[in-house]
Design a protein around this motif. Structure first.
Motif, short mmCIF file in Angstrom:
data_model
loop_
_atom_site.label_atom_id
_atom_site.label_comp_id
_atom_site.label_asym_id
_atom_site.label_seq_id
_atom_site.Cartn_x
_atom_site.Cartn_y
_atom_site.Cartn_z
N ILE A 35 0.88 -1.38 0.05
CA ILE A 35 0.10 -0.03 0.20
C ILE A 35 0.88 1.30 0.07
O ILE A 35 1.86 1.42 0.78
CB ILE A 35 -0.83 0.14 1.16
CG1 ILE A 35 -1.95 -1.25 1.11
CG2 ILE A 35 -1.71 1.30 1.33
CD1 ILE A 35 -2.94 -1.38 2.30
N LEU A 40 -0.67 8.03 1.14
CA LEU A 40 -1.60 8.13 2.36
C LEU A 40 -1.33 9.18 3.40
O LEU A 40 -1.92 9.96 3.69
CB LEU A 40 -1.60 6.79 2.92
CG LEU A 40 -2.79 6.75 4.05
CD1 LEU A 40 -4.33 6.91 3.65
CD2 LEU A 40 -2.69 5.12 4.64
N PHE A 85 -2.59 9.37 -5.90
CA PHE A 85 -3.66 8.45 -5.19
C PHE A 85 -4.39 7.48 -6.33
O PHE A 85 -4.41 6.48 -6.32
CB PHE A 85 -4.53 9.04 -4.38
CG PHE A 85 -5.64 8.27 -4.16
CD1 PHE A 85 -5.79 7.09 -3.25
CD2 PHE A 85 -7.04 8.72 -4.54
CE1 PHE A 85 -6.98 6.69 -3.10
CE2 PHE A 85 -8.23 8.37 -4.28
CZ PHE A 85 -8.01 6.86 -3.64
N GLU A 88 -1.99 5.20 -8.47
CA GLU A 88 -1.59 4.27 -7.55
C GLU A 88 -2.52 3.12 -7.46
O GLU A 88 -2.24 1.83 -7.38
CB GLU A 88 -0.94 4.72 -6.24
CG GLU A 88 0.27 5.44 -6.57
CD GLU A 88 0.65 6.07 -5.14
OE1 GLU A 88 2.04 6.49 -5.19
OE2 GLU A 88 -0.05 6.35 -4.39
N SER A 89 -3.90 3.76 -7.26
CA SER A 89 -4.82 2.69 -6.90
C SER A 89 -5.09 2.07 -8.22
O SER A 89 -5.64 0.75 -8.20
CB SER A 89 -6.07 3.50 -6.52
OG SER A 89 -5.95 4.15 -5.24
N ASN A 104 -6.51 0.92 -0.16
CA ASN A 104 -5.91 2.05 -0.43
C ASN A 104 -6.97 3.45 -0.48
O ASN A 104 -6.83 4.42 0.03
CB ASN A 104 -4.89 1.85 -1.48
CG ASN A 104 -4.13 3.28 -1.79
OD1 ASN A 104 -3.52 3.54 -0.87
ND2 ASN A 104 -4.12 3.69 -2.97
N ASN A 108 -7.54 6.23 1.90
CA ASN A 108 -7.29 7.73 1.65
C ASN A 108 -8.74 8.25 1.68
O ASN A 108 -8.60 9.73 2.09
CB ASN A 108 -6.97 7.39 0.25
CG ASN A 108 -5.45 7.59 0.14
OD1 ASN A 108 -4.62 8.64 0.15
ND2 ASN A 108 -4.84 6.38 0.00
#
Length: 129
Positions: A35, A40, A85, A88-89, A104, A108
């Protein structure tokens, strides 16, 4: 929008982006994990600080428009990074790590909302005391 406001946002954005890269690197180095804790971390801390600032902006008159723009849109807009974010997700989802991606996303989204509210209410309550 005045050139002073544009300059305030731009200079704040520079600072926020550098801080994001710095703290993201430190957190990711110290907490290597599947993660992305660096993103985050900056999103949670940035959301908490945004809550604090918005409360000050609403309940206090000590900040000018330029300072508000510098801090909120500039520094915190660049520090918290939902574009990172999002990718990455997506990459977690795309590589088949569904549970990690959902963790994740949840951390977030809900964590940032809770931190923003926490910062807001801490300042709201302290200014009323």
């Amino acid at each position: 929008m005045s050139w002073q406001t544009i300059l305030a946002i731009g200079s704040g954005g520079f600072i926020g982006a550098v801080l994001r890269a710095y703290f993201n690197g430190i957190i990711s180095h110290k907490m290597p994990h599947d993660i992305p804790f660096g993103t985050l971390g900056v999103n949670l801390v940035g959301s908490f600080i945004m809550g604090i600032l918005i409360a000050y902006f609403m309940y206090s008159t000590i900040f000018s428009l330029h300072v508000k723009s510098f801090l909120s849109t500039g520094v915190l807009g660049a520090l918290t990074t939902y574009s990172t974010f999002a990718i990455e997700s997506f990459l977690l989802l795309n590589s088949g790590h569904i549970a990690l991606a959902l963790a994740n996303i949840s951390l977030n989204a809900f964590g940032s909302i809770l931190m923003a509210g926490g910062g807001f209410y801490i300042i709201k309550l302290s200014l009323r005391a």
